[in-house]
Design an enzyme around this catalytic site. Structure first.
Site, short mmCIF file in Angstrom:
data_model
loop_
_atom_site.label_atom_id
_atom_site.label_comp_id
_atom_site.label_asym_id
_atom_site.label_seq_id
_atom_site.Cartn_x
_atom_site.Cartn_y
_atom_site.Cartn_z
N TYR A 167 0.83 -1.20 0.00
CA TYR A 167 0.00 0.00 0.00
C TYR A 167 0.86 1.25 0.00
O TYR A 167 0.68 2.16 -0.81
CB TYR A 167 -0.92 -0.01 1.22
CG TYR A 167 -1.82 1.20 1.30
CD1 TYR A 167 -3.02 1.24 0.59
CD2 TYR A 167 -1.49 2.30 2.09
CE1 TYR A 167 -3.85 2.35 0.65
CE2 TYR A 167 -2.30 3.41 2.16
CZ TYR A 167 -3.49 3.43 1.45
OH TYR A 167 -4.30 4.54 1.51
N LYS A 171 1.36 4.19 -3.04
CA LYS A 171 1.06 5.61 -2.87
C LYS A 171 2.29 6.48 -3.16
O LYS A 171 2.17 7.59 -3.68
CB LYS A 171 0.53 5.87 -1.46
CG LYS A 171 -0.83 5.22 -1.20
CD LYS A 171 -1.89 5.67 -2.18
CE LYS A 171 -3.27 5.13 -1.83
NZ LYS A 171 -4.32 5.59 -2.77
#
Length: 244
Positions: A167, A171
């Site tokens: 994750y 990002k």
């Protein structure tokens, strides 16, 4: 350009921050397309906001499906001829709690990047021609403070121990993509920025955030509505510029 004459599209908008972003944009008068991969859920969500008297319309868009993206872009082109605001909000978290950074499965990495990065890029590429037809196109990429490599490298930072690798890295990649695209668009009327919504109480973190969903949508909405003097290629949370 008045908000009432603008058309926006928000991905991943059937619930949570995306749904609230649609609501807040529509509350300013922007005709907002609520995008979701499930038609039934998208229509149900749009009807809730229509019942509040808001100019909201459902549209089917799965950011991991090339045909779905193309169909959505074609629909917007035929109905409106342009797009003023694109909020790339869709995102997932596939890291398994309790596993070490090096133990997260390659499948988790691939699924995360397919949605959080490649899906975001694919949607942007498909809608960019319509954004160029706007007098003042705006792109908002929903990232996270967890994408900040500066803060992840600083033992004194508040996110130093929040290592959710697939994750987080997805990002960071969204941030990097934003910088690259902002360079391309620097002499155009389009502005692209990436944002941290805040540590929001959502289903993704089992409600363990610090702020409520309405506050989590504020930064996306603010960057979607910036004027010609607004930033391009920045990474922000509310009025704060964040370290890459």
């Amino acid at each position: 350009m008045s908000n009432a004459s603008k058309t926006a599209l928000v991905t991943g908008a059937t619930r949570g921050i995306g749904f609230e972003t649609v609501r807040q944009l529509a509350q300013t008068g922007v005709h907002t397309l609520l995008a979701g991969r499930d038609r039934t859920k998208a229509v149900e969500a749009a009807l809730k906001l229509q019942a509040e008297g808001l100019p909201v319309e459902a549209i089917v868009l799965d950011v991991t499906d090339t045909a779905s993206i193309a169909a959505a872009a074609d629909e917007v082109a035929k109905k409106y001829g342009h797009l003023d605001i694109l909020v790339n909000n869709a995102g997932i978290l596939r890291d398994e709690q309790g596993k070490k950074i090096s133990e997260q499965t390659l499948q988790a990495w691939r699924e995360t990047f397919d949605t959080n990065l490649f899906g975001l890029i694919a949607v942007t590429q498909s809608f960019l021609p319509l954004l160029h037809k706007s007098p003042a196109g705006r792109i908002v990429n929903v990232s996270s403070l967890l994408g900040s490599m500066t803060l992840h490298s600083d033992p004194t930072s508040p996110i130093y121990d929040f290592k959710i690798p697939a994750y987080n890295v997805s990002k960071s990649a969204v941030n990097a993509w934003t910088v690259q695209l902002a360079y391309e668009l620097r002499d155009s009327k389009i502005k692209v920025n990436t944002i941290h919504p805040g540590y929001v109480k959502t289903d993704m973190n089992a409600g363990e955030g610090e702020i409520d969903v309405p506050d989590g949508a504020k930064t996306s909405v603010a960057l979607a509505l910036i004027d010609d003097a607004g930033p391009n290629g920045s990474y922000r949370y509310l009025d704060n510029v964040l370290p890459w």
